[in-house]
Scaffold this active site. Structure first.
Site, PDB file in Angstrom:
ATOM      1  N   ARG A 282       3.793 -12.298 -17.135  1.00  0.00           N
ATOM      2  CA  ARG A 282       5.225 -12.611 -17.038  1.00  0.00           C
ATOM      3  C   ARG A 282       5.491 -13.469 -15.797  1.00  0.00           C
ATOM      4  O   ARG A 282       4.681 -13.502 -14.874  1.00  0.00           O
ATOM      5  CB  ARG A 282       6.061 -11.329 -16.966  1.00  0.00           C
ATOM      6  CG  ARG A 282       5.760 -10.479 -15.722  1.00  0.00           C
ATOM      7  CD  ARG A 282       6.752  -9.334 -15.561  1.00  0.00           C
ATOM      8  NE  ARG A 282       6.365  -8.432 -14.476  1.00  0.00           N
ATOM      9  CZ  ARG A 282       6.693  -8.600 -13.201  1.00  0.00           C
ATOM     10  NH1 ARG A 282       7.384  -9.664 -12.829  1.00  0.00           N
ATOM     11  NH2 ARG A 282       6.322  -7.720 -12.288  1.00  0.00           N
TER      12      ARG A 282
ATOM     13  N   LYS B 193       9.931 -12.118 -10.879  1.00  0.00           N
ATOM     14  CA  LYS B 193      11.316 -11.673 -11.097  1.00  0.00           C
ATOM     15  C   LYS B 193      11.843 -11.039  -9.818  1.00  0.00           C
ATOM     16  O   LYS B 193      11.087 -10.549  -8.997  1.00  0.00           O
ATOM     17  CB  LYS B 193      11.350 -10.594 -12.199  1.00  0.00           C
ATOM     18  CG  LYS B 193      11.498 -11.136 -13.604  1.00  0.00           C
ATOM     19  CD  LYS B 193      11.752 -10.013 -14.607  1.00  0.00           C
ATOM     20  CE  LYS B 193      10.490  -9.305 -15.051  1.00  0.00           C
ATOM     21  NZ  LYS B 193      10.615  -8.416 -16.178  1.00  0.00           N
TER      22      LYS B 193
ATOM     23  N   GLU C 247      -2.408 -12.654  -4.697  1.00  0.00           N
ATOM     24  CA  GLU C 247      -2.669 -11.262  -4.334  1.00  0.00           C
ATOM     25  C   GLU C 247      -3.185 -10.480  -5.536  1.00  0.00           C
ATOM     26  O   GLU C 247      -2.583 -10.513  -6.600  1.00  0.00           O
ATOM     27  CB  GLU C 247      -1.371 -10.598  -3.837  1.00  0.00           C
ATOM     28  CG  GLU C 247      -0.691 -11.377  -2.718  1.00  0.00           C
ATOM     29  CD  GLU C 247       0.512 -10.645  -2.145  1.00  0.00           C
ATOM     30  OE1 GLU C 247       0.576  -9.407  -2.283  1.00  0.00           O
ATOM     31  OE2 GLU C 247       1.375 -11.316  -1.557  1.00  0.00           O
TER      32      GLU C 247
ATOM     33  N   ILE D 271      -6.446  -4.353  -7.550  1.00  0.00           N
ATOM     34  CA  ILE D 271      -7.564  -3.890  -8.368  1.00  0.00           C
ATOM     35  C   ILE D 271      -7.245  -2.498  -8.895  1.00  0.00           C
ATOM     36  O   ILE D 271      -6.801  -1.628  -8.137  1.00  0.00           O
ATOM     37  CB  ILE D 271      -8.872  -3.889  -7.546  1.00  0.00           C
ATOM     38  CG1 ILE D 271      -9.122  -5.291  -6.973  1.00  0.00           C
ATOM     39  CG2 ILE D 271     -10.044  -3.443  -8.413  1.00  0.00           C
ATOM     40  CD1 ILE D 271     -10.291  -5.363  -6.016  1.00  0.00           C
TER      41      ILE D 271
ATOM     42  N   TYR E 200     -10.929  -5.461   3.928  1.00  0.00           N
ATOM     43  CA  TYR E 200     -10.602  -6.719   4.620  1.00  0.00           C
ATOM     44  C   TYR E 200     -11.898  -7.388   5.072  1.00  0.00           C
ATOM     45  O   TYR E 200     -12.836  -6.734   5.510  1.00  0.00           O
ATOM     46  CB  TYR E 200      -9.734  -6.448   5.857  1.00  0.00           C
ATOM     47  CG  TYR E 200      -8.325  -6.004   5.541  1.00  0.00           C
ATOM     48  CD1 TYR E 200      -7.405  -6.903   5.007  1.00  0.00           C
ATOM     49  CD2 TYR E 200      -7.915  -4.699   5.784  1.00  0.00           C
ATOM     50  CE1 TYR E 200      -6.102  -6.512   4.717  1.00  0.00           C
ATOM     51  CE2 TYR E 200      -6.617  -4.292   5.504  1.00  0.00           C
ATOM     52  CZ  TYR E 200      -5.725  -5.203   4.967  1.00  0.00           C
ATOM     53  OH  TYR E 200      -4.434  -4.810   4.687  1.00  0.00           O
TER      54      TYR E 200
ATOM     55  N   HIS F 152      -8.388   0.395  -9.457  1.00  0.00           N
ATOM     56  CA  HIS F 152      -9.486   1.269  -9.056  1.00  0.00           C
ATOM     57  C   HIS F 152      -9.097   1.878  -7.711  1.00  0.00           C
ATOM     58  O   HIS F 152      -8.408   1.230  -6.923  1.00  0.00           O
ATOM     59  CB  HIS F 152     -10.785   0.460  -8.905  1.00  0.00           C
ATOM     60  CG  HIS F 152     -11.956   1.273  -8.440  1.00  0.00           C
ATOM     61  ND1 HIS F 152     -12.632   2.136  -9.272  1.00  0.00           N
ATOM     62  CD2 HIS F 152     -12.548   1.375  -7.221  1.00  0.00           C
ATOM     63  CE1 HIS F 152     -13.605   2.715  -8.584  1.00  0.00           C
ATOM     64  NE2 HIS F 152     -13.570   2.276  -7.340  1.00  0.00           N
TER      65      HIS F 152
ATOM     66  N   THR G 270      -2.336  -4.896  -2.437  1.00  0.00           N
ATOM     67  CA  THR G 270      -2.750  -6.186  -2.991  1.00  0.00           C
ATOM     68  C   THR G 270      -3.655  -6.897  -1.994  1.00  0.00           C
ATOM     69  O   THR G 270      -3.261  -7.121  -0.848  1.00  0.00           O
ATOM     70  CB  THR G 270      -1.534  -7.084  -3.285  1.00  0.00           C
ATOM     71  OG1 THR G 270      -0.816  -7.328  -2.062  1.00  0.00           O
ATOM     72  CG2 THR G 270      -0.621  -6.451  -4.319  1.00  0.00           C
TER      73      THR G 270
ATOM     74  N   PHE H  19      14.094  -7.863  -8.447  1.00  0.00           N
ATOM     75  CA  PHE H  19      14.496  -6.555  -8.966  1.00  0.00           C
ATOM     76  C   PHE H  19      15.647  -5.984  -8.158  1.00  0.00           C
ATOM     77  O   PHE H  19      15.755  -6.211  -6.958  1.00  0.00           O
ATOM     78  CB  PHE H  19      13.298  -5.615  -8.966  1.00  0.00           C
ATOM     79  CG  PHE H  19      12.234  -6.039  -9.944  1.00  0.00           C
ATOM     80  CD1 PHE H  19      12.327  -5.686 -11.282  1.00  0.00           C
ATOM     81  CD2 PHE H  19      11.171  -6.821  -9.529  1.00  0.00           C
ATOM     82  CE1 PHE H  19      11.363  -6.103 -12.190  1.00  0.00           C
ATOM     83  CE2 PHE H  19      10.202  -7.242 -10.442  1.00  0.00           C
ATOM     84  CZ  PHE H  19      10.300  -6.881 -11.771  1.00  0.00           C
TER      85      PHE H  19
ATOM     86  N   LYS I 247       0.829  -1.206   0.000  1.00  0.00           N
ATOM     87  CA  LYS I 247       0.000   0.000   0.000  1.00  0.00           C
ATOM     88  C   LYS I 247       0.862   1.253   0.000  1.00  0.00           C
ATOM     89  O   LYS I 247       0.543   2.234  -0.671  1.00  0.00           O
ATOM     90  CB  LYS I 247      -0.920  -0.024   1.222  1.00  0.00           C
ATOM     91  CG  LYS I 247      -2.122   0.855   1.072  1.00  0.00           C
ATOM     92  CD  LYS I 247      -3.034   0.746   2.280  1.00  0.00           C
ATOM     93  CE  LYS I 247      -3.793  -0.559   2.311  1.00  0.00           C
ATOM     94  NZ  LYS I 247      -4.434  -0.785   3.618  1.00  0.00           N
TER      95      LYS I 247
END
Ligand code: ADP
Ligand code: MG
Length: 155
Positions: free
Chosen positions: A105, A108, A80, A83, A92, A85, A28, A110, A22
């Protein structure tokens, strides 16, 4: 491996591992362990796109990560949904319904937080483009999201 798609699923949104999604501007919504366990075991980890709906709300575009759950020392998967929006409040405990439609994909690592955020922004743009295609748009209207019983109706 993508024979499972489209994959429809619904379940309660639970607290995640507080990885600070967040704070990065990309919250997520995590599914419970039971919901994750119900997924096909051979569905590949990685980033997917699809449609999502909270409770009996509107259907929105989403990007989804199927990854390894650090809480279980990466022996179990986590699922996870981000959205695409802006919600006024957290959700929750609410029921999240999703249709997973396509693969973007693999997972990965990073080198930096900036590189991670950039990759996620690209995933979001790819999801938006893909979901505007007629063949993907039609799933937004799927009975899964719209039939009574398929949603929680509280009038
Ligand atoms: P957690 O580690 O508990 O999953 P996150 O930082 O990933 O914490 O935030 C996830 C929570 O943010 C979701 O469970 C939901 O309640 C809320 N939320 C608000 N807006 C969104 C959004 N657009 N997509 C997903 N979750 C959102
Ligand atoms: Mg989360």
């Amino acid at each position: 491996a993508m024979r499972h798609l489209p994959y429809f699923c619904r379940g309660e949104v639970v607290k995640g591992f507080g990885r600070g999604s967040k704070e990065l501007g990309i919250p997520t919504a995590n599914f419970s362990e039971q919901v994750v366990e119900s997924f096909p075991s051979d569905i590949p980890t990685g980033i997917y796109y699809g449609w999502a709906c909270v409770g009996n709300g509107d259907v929105h575009k989403m990007v989804l990560s199927i990854g390894w759950n650090p809480f279980y020392k990466n022996t179990k998967k986590s699922v996870e949904t981000h959205i695409i929006h802006t919600f006024k409040e957290d959700f929750y405990g609410e029921i999240l319904s999703i249709a997973i439609i396509g693969y973007i994909r693999p997972e990965k690592n990073f080198d930096s937080l900036d590189a991670l955020i950039l990759a996620i922004q690209e995933d979001i743009e790819e999801a938006k483009r893909q979901l505007d295609l007629p063949e993907h748009l039609k799933l937004k209207e799927d009975n899964f999201f719209h039939l009574p019983g398929g949603k929680i109706v509280n009038n």
